[in-house]
Design a protein around this motif. Structure first.
Motif, PDB file in Angstrom:
ATOM      1  N   CYS A  92      -3.000  -2.167  38.897  1.00  0.00           N
ATOM      2  CA  CYS A  92      -4.280  -2.727  38.425  1.00  0.00           C
ATOM      3  C   CYS A  92      -5.451  -1.924  38.996  1.00  0.00           C
ATOM      4  N   HIS A  93      -6.484  -1.786  38.180  1.00  0.00           N
ATOM      5  CA  HIS A  93      -7.688  -1.068  38.612  1.00  0.00           C
ATOM      6  C   HIS A  93      -8.647  -1.987  39.359  1.00  0.00           C
ATOM      7  N   ALA A  94      -8.537  -3.305  39.095  1.00  0.00           N
ATOM      8  CA  ALA A  94      -9.419  -4.260  39.786  1.00  0.00           C
ATOM      9  C   ALA A  94      -8.735  -5.616  39.824  1.00  0.00           C
ATOM     10  N   LEU A  95      -9.130  -6.406  40.824  1.00  0.00           N
ATOM     11  CA  LEU A  95      -8.589  -7.753  40.962  1.00  0.00           C
ATOM     12  C   LEU A  95      -9.698  -8.757  40.661  1.00  0.00           C
ATOM     13  N   VAL A  96      -9.398  -9.698  39.762  1.00  0.00           N
ATOM     14  CA  VAL A  96     -10.319 -10.815  39.512  1.00  0.00           C
ATOM     15  C   VAL A  96      -9.663 -12.053  40.095  1.00  0.00           C
ATOM     16  N   PHE A  97     -10.337 -12.702  41.017  1.00  0.00           N
ATOM     17  CA  PHE A  97      -9.800 -13.927  41.610  1.00  0.00           C
ATOM     18  C   PHE A  97     -10.653 -15.078  41.105  1.00  0.00           C
ATOM     19  N   VAL A  98     -10.022 -15.950  40.295  1.00  0.00           N
ATOM     20  CA  VAL A  98     -10.757 -17.079  39.703  1.00  0.00           C
ATOM     21  C   VAL A  98     -10.580 -18.297  40.608  1.00  0.00           C
ATOM     22  N   VAL A  99     -11.693 -18.942  40.915  1.00  0.00           N
ATOM     23  CA  VAL A  99     -11.624 -20.130  41.763  1.00  0.00           C
ATOM     24  C   VAL A  99     -12.309 -21.289  41.044  1.00  0.00           C
ATOM     25  N   ASP A 100     -11.706 -22.463  41.155  1.00  0.00           N
ATOM     26  CA  ASP A 100     -12.321 -23.671  40.597  1.00  0.00           C
ATOM     27  C   ASP A 100     -13.402 -24.118  41.579  1.00  0.00           C
ATOM     28  N   ALA A 101     -14.651 -23.766  41.265  1.00  0.00           N
ATOM     29  CA  ALA A 101     -15.746 -24.036  42.205  1.00  0.00           C
ATOM     30  C   ALA A 101     -16.060 -25.522  42.285  1.00  0.00           C
ATOM     31  N   ASP A 122      -0.864  -2.221  48.221  1.00  0.00           N
ATOM     32  CA  ASP A 122      -0.914  -1.730  46.830  1.00  0.00           C
ATOM     33  C   ASP A 122      -2.262  -1.997  46.166  1.00  0.00           C
ATOM     34  N   LEU A 123      -3.065  -2.877  46.774  1.00  0.00           N
ATOM     35  CA  LEU A 123      -4.392  -3.169  46.192  1.00  0.00           C
ATOM     36  C   LEU A 123      -5.488  -2.319  46.834  1.00  0.00           C
ATOM     37  N   TYR A 124      -5.071  -1.330  47.620  1.00  0.00           N
ATOM     38  CA  TYR A 124      -6.042  -0.544  48.373  1.00  0.00           C
ATOM     39  C   TYR A 124      -7.165  -0.012  47.457  1.00  0.00           C
ATOM     40  N   GLY A 125      -8.403  -0.275  47.846  1.00  0.00           N
ATOM     41  CA  GLY A 125      -9.565   0.274  47.122  1.00  0.00           C
ATOM     42  C   GLY A 125      -9.896  -0.401  45.798  1.00  0.00           C
ATOM     43  N   LYS A 186     -15.122   2.303  37.647  1.00  0.00           N
ATOM     44  CA  LYS A 186     -15.399   3.724  37.398  1.00  0.00           C
ATOM     45  C   LYS A 186     -15.948   4.420  38.639  1.00  0.00           C
ATOM     46  N   LYS A 187     -16.673   3.665  39.468  1.00  0.00           N
ATOM     47  CA  LYS A 187     -17.225   4.266  40.701  1.00  0.00           C
ATOM     48  C   LYS A 187     -16.182   4.345  41.810  1.00  0.00           C
ATOM     49  N   SER A 188     -15.076   3.599  41.651  1.00  0.00           N
ATOM     50  CA  SER A 188     -14.093   3.506  42.750  1.00  0.00           C
ATOM     51  C   SER A 188     -13.078   4.654  42.688  1.00  0.00           C
ATOM     52  N   GLN A 189     -12.254   4.740  43.743  1.00  0.00           N
ATOM     53  CA  GLN A 189     -11.213   5.773  43.783  1.00  0.00           C
ATOM     54  C   GLN A 189      -9.990   5.312  42.999  1.00  0.00           C
ATOM     55  N   ARG A 190     -10.026   4.105  42.519  1.00  0.00           N
ATOM     56  CA  ARG A 190      -8.832   3.465  41.956  1.00  0.00           C
ATOM     57  C   ARG A 190      -8.243   4.213  40.729  1.00  0.00           C
ATOM     58  N   PRO A 191      -9.069   4.640  39.740  1.00  0.00           N
ATOM     59  CA  PRO A 191      -8.469   5.336  38.591  1.00  0.00           C
ATOM     60  C   PRO A 191      -7.705   6.579  39.030  1.00  0.00           C
ATOM     61  N   GLU A 192      -8.279   7.358  39.949  1.00  0.00           N
ATOM     62  CA  GLU A 192      -7.634   8.578  40.432  1.00  0.00           C
ATOM     63  C   GLU A 192      -6.338   8.243  41.178  1.00  0.00           C
ATOM     64  N   LEU A 193      -6.405   7.205  42.002  1.00  0.00           N
ATOM     65  CA  LEU A 193      -5.236   6.791  42.787  1.00  0.00           C
ATOM     66  C   LEU A 193      -4.071   6.378  41.868  1.00  0.00           C
ATOM     67  N   ILE A 194      -4.388   5.624  40.816  1.00  0.00           N
ATOM     68  CA  ILE A 194      -3.342   5.150  39.897  1.00  0.00           C
ATOM     69  C   ILE A 194      -2.792   6.319  39.077  1.00  0.00           C
ATOM     70  N   ARG A 195      -3.682   7.241  38.661  1.00  0.00           N
ATOM     71  CA  ARG A 195      -3.241   8.433  37.922  1.00  0.00           C
ATOM     72  C   ARG A 195      -2.241   9.214  38.764  1.00  0.00           C
ATOM     73  N   ARG A 196      -2.576   9.401  40.049  1.00  0.00           N
ATOM     74  CA  ARG A 196      -1.693  10.186  40.939  1.00  0.00           C
ATOM     75  C   ARG A 196      -0.360   9.470  41.127  1.00  0.00           C
ATOM     76  N   ARG A 197      -0.425   8.136  41.280  1.00  0.00           N
ATOM     77  CA  ARG A 197       0.810   7.355  41.453  1.00  0.00           C
ATOM     78  C   ARG A 197       1.719   7.509  40.235  1.00  0.00           C
ATOM     79  N   MET A 198       1.094   7.492  39.030  1.00  0.00           N
ATOM     80  CA  MET A 198       1.901   7.573  37.807  1.00  0.00           C
ATOM     81  C   MET A 198       2.536   8.957  37.667  1.00  0.00           C
ATOM     82  N   LEU A 199       1.781  10.013  38.056  1.00  0.00           N
ATOM     83  CA  LEU A 199       2.319  11.369  37.968  1.00  0.00           C
ATOM     84  C   LEU A 199       3.472  11.569  38.945  1.00  0.00           C
ATOM     85  N   ALA A 200       3.404  10.846  40.086  1.00  0.00           N
ATOM     86  CA  ALA A 200       4.439  10.998  41.123  1.00  0.00           C
ATOM     87  C   ALA A 200       5.732  10.282  40.740  1.00  0.00           C
ATOM     88  N   GLN A 201       5.665   9.396  39.726  1.00  0.00           N
ATOM     89  CA  GLN A 201       6.877   8.624  39.368  1.00  0.00           C
ATOM     90  C   GLN A 201       7.885   9.444  38.571  1.00  0.00           C
TER      91      GLN A 201
END
Ligand SMILES: Nc1nc2c(ncn2[C@@H]2O[C@H](COP(=O)(O)OP(=O)(O)OP(=O)(O)O)[C@@H](O)[C@H]2O)c(=O)[nH]1
Ligand SMILES: [Mg+2]
Length: 201
Positions: A92-101, A122-125, A186-201
């Motif tokens: 995942c590129h981002a985590l959304v945590f929904v809370v019943d306020a 695995d959620l780093y960044g 888009k500003k985070s390192q996450r897209p690059e990190l996931i791309r690298r992980r997928m290439l390493a598989q």
């Protein structure tokens, strides 16, 4: 040769799909939010709130927002299902945590579930968006109150975080939340990190 070149060209021009993982306790309103996203961003309206049933596995929504294709995963939040969340952390590129306020008695339980998730490497960044849902309910906790209980802002690792109020039932606050997600992924390192992980598989 031509088809190989055009295939490469098409691949290079293809917009990267961003993966959003939506988690939170049972009854927080995750599936209601997912159905609202379909209504707001696709030609096929999602289910009305009163037709939504508790999630036993996973629900999906594909749509495009701000010129970016998004794939949302909504995973059931009942205590016996929370172990499944981690299967999606790596991709995942981002985590959304929904809370019943509106359910103040379960804020502490929600905080513990979020802390457990954020402790996973695995959620780093990955940007974190906490949605204080059911803002239409009288006495619902404000984003500032939720941020205080959750300790958002005091999180140890460097990730973009925000707490925003939404009403999944009506869609109030949902578009600004999606905008925040797309911009911060888009500003985070996450897209690059996931791309690298997928290439390493
Ligand atoms: N008042 C109000 N009720 C809401 C809102 N969003 C969801 N609900 C209600 O909250 C209840 C639970 O919603 P769901 O979307 O099924 O919750 P969930 O987080 O997907 O729950 P699980 O699938 O069990 O993990 C339903 O009765 C919804 O109609 C909201 O914005 N306002
Ligand atoms: Mg659900």
């Amino acid at each position: 040769m031509f088809s190989l070149l055009s295939g490469c060209f098409e691949f290079m021009l293809r917009k990267e799909e961003l993966h959003i993982l939506i988690v939170g306790l049972d009854k927080a309103g995750k599936t209601t939010l997912l159905e609202r996203l379909k209504t707001l961003y696709t030609d096929v309206p999602g289910l009305e709130a009163d037709k939504v049933l508790p999630t036993v596995g996973l629900n999906l929504a594909h749509f495009e927002a701000l010129g970016t294709p998004l794939l949302c995963w909504d995973v059931g939040g009942a205590s016996g299902l929370r172990g499944i969340w981690s299967k999606y952390y790596g991709e995942c590129h981002a985590l959304v945590f929904v809370v019943d306020a509106a359910d103040r008695q379960r804020l502490e339980e929600a905080k513990l579930a979020l802390d457990r998730a954020l402790g996973d490497r695995d959620l780093y960044g990955a940007p974190l968006l906490v949605l204080a849902n059911k803002h239409d309910c009288e006495g619902a906790a404000s984003p500032a109150e939720v941020a205080e209980v959750f300790g958002v802002g005091k999180l140890p690792d460097a990730r973009a975080c925000s707490v925003q109020a939404v009403t999944a039932r009506t869609g109030e606050g949902v578009k600004p939340a999606v905008q925040w997600l797309v911009e911060h992924i888009k500003k985070s390192q996450r897209p690059e990190l996931i791309r690298r992980r997928m290439l390493a598989q």
